[in-house]
Design an enzyme around this catalytic site. Structure first.
Site, PDB file in Angstrom:
ATOM      1  N   GLY A  46       2.871  57.178   2.185  1.00 31.87           N
ATOM      2  CA  GLY A  46       3.821  56.081   1.976  1.00 31.87           C
ATOM      3  C   GLY A  46       5.163  56.602   2.417  1.00 31.87           C
ATOM      4  N   GLU A  47       6.172  56.390   1.610  1.00 32.68           N
ATOM      5  CA  GLU A  47       7.507  56.907   1.919  1.00 32.68           C
ATOM      6  C   GLU A  47       7.951  57.722   0.706  1.00 32.68           C
ATOM      7  OE1 GLU A  47       8.281  55.928   5.075  1.00 32.68           O
ATOM      8  OE2 GLU A  47       9.748  57.543   4.916  1.00 32.68           O
ATOM      9  N   SER A  48       8.057  59.046   0.899  1.00 35.39           N
ATOM     10  CA  SER A  48       8.289  59.897  -0.268  1.00 35.39           C
ATOM     11  C   SER A  48       9.602  59.584  -0.992  1.00 35.39           C
ATOM     12  CB  SER A  48       8.227  61.373   0.133  1.00 35.39           C
ATOM     13  OG  SER A  48       9.099  61.634   1.205  1.00 35.39           O
ATOM     14  N   CYS A  76       0.187  63.340   3.026  1.00 39.07           N
ATOM     15  CA  CYS A  76       1.388  62.934   3.756  1.00 39.07           C
ATOM     16  C   CYS A  76       2.597  62.816   2.815  1.00 39.07           C
ATOM     17  CB  CYS A  76       1.100  61.663   4.546  1.00 39.07           C
ATOM     18  SG  CYS A  76       2.186  61.494   5.958  1.00 39.07           S
ATOM     19  N   ARG A 103      10.061  66.546   6.632  1.00 34.53           N
ATOM     20  CA  ARG A 103       9.644  65.147   6.791  1.00 34.53           C
ATOM     21  C   ARG A 103       9.784  64.708   8.251  1.00 34.53           C
ATOM     22  NH1 ARG A 103      12.689  61.342   2.740  1.00 34.53           N
ATOM     23  NH2 ARG A 103      11.234  59.894   3.689  1.00 34.53           N
ATOM     24  N   ILE A 137       0.463  60.063  10.580  1.00 35.84           N
ATOM     25  CA  ILE A 137       1.365  58.901  10.642  1.00 35.84           C
ATOM     26  C   ILE A 137       2.746  59.329  10.139  1.00 35.84           C
ATOM     27  CG2 ILE A 137       1.772  56.536   9.868  1.00 35.84           C
ATOM     28  CD1 ILE A 137      -1.272  56.354   9.266  1.00 35.84           C
ATOM     29  N   ARG A 138       3.683  59.369  11.037  1.00 34.13           N
ATOM     30  CA  ARG A 138       5.039  59.862  10.703  1.00 34.13           C
ATOM     31  C   ARG A 138       4.917  61.060   9.761  1.00 34.13           C
ATOM     32  NH1 ARG A 138       7.428  56.460   7.740  1.00 34.13           N
ATOM     33  NH2 ARG A 138       5.607  55.154   7.462  1.00 34.13           N
ATOM     34  N   HIS A 175      -4.069  62.014   7.022  1.00 36.34           N
ATOM     35  CA  HIS A 175      -4.622  60.968   6.143  1.00 36.34           C
ATOM     36  C   HIS A 175      -6.157  60.979   6.158  1.00 36.34           C
ATOM     37  CE1 HIS A 175      -0.939  58.596   5.281  1.00 36.34           C
ATOM     38  NE2 HIS A 175      -0.524  59.207   6.356  1.00 36.34           N
ATOM     39  N   GLU A 177      -8.128  59.777   4.178  1.00 34.90           N
ATOM     40  CA  GLU A 177      -8.654  58.494   3.677  1.00 34.90           C
ATOM     41  C   GLU A 177      -8.843  57.488   4.808  1.00 34.90           C
ATOM     42  OE1 GLU A 177      -5.667  59.558   3.429  1.00 34.90           O
ATOM     43  OE2 GLU A 177      -4.202  57.938   3.601  1.00 34.90           O
TER      44      GLU A 177
HETATM   45  N1  GLN Z   1       7.372  59.752   6.741  1.00 36.69           N
HETATM   46  C1  GLN Z   1       6.971  59.656   5.370  1.00 36.69           C
HETATM   47  C2  GLN Z   1       7.889  60.457   4.454  1.00 36.69           C
HETATM   48  O1  GLN Z   1       8.688  61.183   4.937  1.00 36.69           O
HETATM   49  C3  GLN Z   1       5.550  60.085   5.178  1.00 36.69           C
HETATM   50  C4  GLN Z   1       4.626  59.256   6.040  1.00 36.69           C
HETATM   51  C5  GLN Z   1       3.283  58.969   5.456  1.00 36.69           C
HETATM   52  O2  GLN Z   1       3.030  59.162   4.261  1.00 36.69           O
HETATM   53  N2  GLN Z   1       2.411  58.429   6.264  1.00 36.69           N
HETATM   54  O3  GLN Z   1       7.848  60.353   3.290  1.00 36.69           O
END
Ligand code: GLN
Length: 198
Positions: A46-48, A76, A103, A137-138, A175, A177
């Site tokens: 997600g987005e930490s 992630c 990140r 993913i990112r 990921h 999952e």
């Molecule tokens: N870019 C997100 C972060 O810095 C992590 C990306 C992800 O969980 N797929 O938190």
């Protein structure tokens, strides 16, 4: 065995499906009190930074207590949360795994990709290193691994660590999952089972 998936934000439902496929009862954790009812926890991608905001100070402290004592697997953004040191930008970590993690560490082209890495022979996986599909993913990059940390998967020519474990905490910058292969989740479930035996 009951496994919680932190369900504040991000791709928690993909973890739920994968764990259920492996025959586990899953609890979607939305309130700190639910941590008392589970044997292990998955912190999804997600987005930490958003996770930190949604957890608030109280949720963060409760989660910190939980990950000190109980098996936890972060993917992630979840891996970022479990680290001792976070860069780009600096932010608080739960300190469960002695790694420095950066990140959004890949350039735009590699921003999101499916690559083949290696699952290593380790305390969680007793077969010699074998190929493993990894969805990034990112993704963050693990820049430093402390002496007490075991590397369980690597990727790329430089064998960069992409999955690690310290004690009862495990983290992957990719990921699992989102791939069909269930070996990484199974490794976490083995960790939970072993932890209970101790
Ligand atoms: N870019 C997100 C972060 O810095 C992590 C990306 C992800 O969980 N797929 O938190």
């Amino acid at each position: 065995m009951k496994i919680g998936v932190l369900a504040l934000q991000g791709d928690f439902d993909a973890h739920r499906r994968r764990l259920e496929e492996l025959g586990v009862e899953v609890v979607l954790v939305k309130k700190p009190g639910q941590l008392d009812q589970i044997d292990g926890l998955v912190i999804p991608g997600g987005e930490s930074g958003t996770f930190l905001k949604l957890l608030g100070e109280e949720g963060f402290e409760k989660l910190k207590q939980f990950v000190r004592l109980n098996p936890t697997f972060g993917t992630c953004a979840g891996a970022i949360l479990l680290a001792t040191e976070v860069e780009n930008p600096e932010q608080a970590g739960l300190g469960a795994i002695d790694i420095r993690i950066r990140r959004n560490a890949y350039g735009r082209q590699l921003d999101s990709s499916i690559r083949e890495g290696r699952l290593l022979q380790s305390s969680l996986h007793d077969k010699p290193g074998s190929p493993l599909e990894m969805v990034f993913i990112r993704a963050p990059k693990i820049e430093h691994v402390g002496a007490a940390v075991e590397v369980i998967a690597t990727e790329g020519k430089d064998n960069a660590p992409v999955a690690v474990r310290q004690g009862r905490a495990m983290a992957a910058t990719f990921h699992p999952e989102l791939s069909e292969d269930t070996r990484v989740h199974q490794a976490f479930l083995d960790l939970v089972l072993n932890g209970r035996k101790r």
